[in-house]
Motif scaffolding. Sequence first.
Motif, short mmCIF file in Angstrom:
data_model
loop_
_atom_site.label_atom_id
_atom_site.label_comp_id
_atom_site.label_asym_id
_atom_site.label_seq_id
_atom_site.Cartn_x
_atom_site.Cartn_y
_atom_site.Cartn_z
N UNK A 175 0.84 -1.20 0.00
CA UNK A 175 0.00 0.00 0.00
C UNK A 175 0.88 1.25 0.00
N UNK A 176 0.52 2.23 -0.82
CA UNK A 176 1.17 3.55 -0.75
C UNK A 176 0.17 4.56 -0.23
N UNK A 177 0.64 5.49 0.59
CA UNK A 177 -0.20 6.56 1.13
C UNK A 177 0.36 7.89 0.66
N UNK A 228 11.22 -2.77 -4.12
CA UNK A 228 9.92 -3.35 -4.42
C UNK A 228 10.06 -4.84 -4.75
N UNK A 229 11.07 -5.16 -5.55
CA UNK A 229 11.31 -6.57 -5.91
C UNK A 229 11.65 -7.40 -4.68
N UNK A 230 12.52 -6.86 -3.81
CA UNK A 230 12.91 -7.57 -2.59
C UNK A 230 11.70 -7.84 -1.70
N UNK A 231 10.88 -6.83 -1.49
CA UNK A 231 9.76 -6.97 -0.56
C UNK A 231 8.69 -7.92 -1.10
N UNK A 232 8.48 -7.90 -2.40
CA UNK A 232 7.51 -8.85 -2.98
C UNK A 232 8.06 -10.27 -2.91
N UNK A 269 4.03 3.30 -9.01
CA UNK A 269 4.98 2.32 -9.52
C UNK A 269 5.20 1.15 -8.57
N UNK A 270 5.09 1.39 -7.26
CA UNK A 270 5.45 0.36 -6.29
C UNK A 270 4.26 -0.40 -5.71
N UNK A 271 3.10 0.22 -5.66
CA UNK A 271 2.02 -0.31 -4.81
C UNK A 271 0.90 -1.03 -5.56
#
Length: 256
Positions: A36-38, A178-182, A200-202
């Motif tokens: 999630x992005x805020x 983003x790749x690492x966290x997914x 782009x990330x969320x």
Amino acid sequence: MAQIELRDVSLRYFTIKEETEALRDINLTIEEGEFISIVGPSGCGKSTLLSLISGVMQPTEGEVHLFGETLNKTSDRTGYMLQNDHLFEWRSVLKNLLVGAEIRGMDLKEAEARALELLNRYGMGEFAHHSPKQLSGGMRQRVALIRTLVIQPEILLLDEPFSALDYQTRLTLSDEISTILREQKKTVILVTHDISEAIAMADRVIVMSKRPSTVKKDYNITFNGGRPSPFETRQRPEYNAYFSEIWKELEEHVHA
């Protein structure tokens, strides 16, 4: 069951002279594994929202639930990554990675093995015994992320972690992280003032209003043919449509 749930959450600050209403009637549900992005106007309480989800602060009204239980203190199942890397210059990279494990009283041999494995996996193995001052800004933030992962949190809270970096480094690092966290299958909440980064990330972009802040829009970010990398999203036609909508939504609240 939702991993994170905010139910009618409000927050007011009290001083001798005045009362300030920061957040009003926030309702938000986040499922396991979501990113999630805020976004929202400056000073709307985005970082305050992370403090409530981490348990560092308590709401004036309403409840925050983690894993189905009311949150009334900080949780070991949550990790926090800030704008500044807060690396200790007098400790090696590896020793910096063990700070959270030391604070939490974890088994340090296991934590060190995990830290070395993560360093190697994400291209930082040769820097284990370097000083932080020998690292670039992007490398320092990568170390800060690995330090957060060493304590094995299920939820990661990212508070503008790329804002101090130059634009090119920021693009590269947002793609990598983003790749690492997914890959790690973490639930992630990213606070950012950068609409492009948020899209782009969320998986979802939450738009907050000006103070007293509430959730005004919740955008599901999807792309034809599946989700591309953060860098590739910026070249998709859907990206421009999302950017335009979110920009207009924010403009309404800035000038309202």
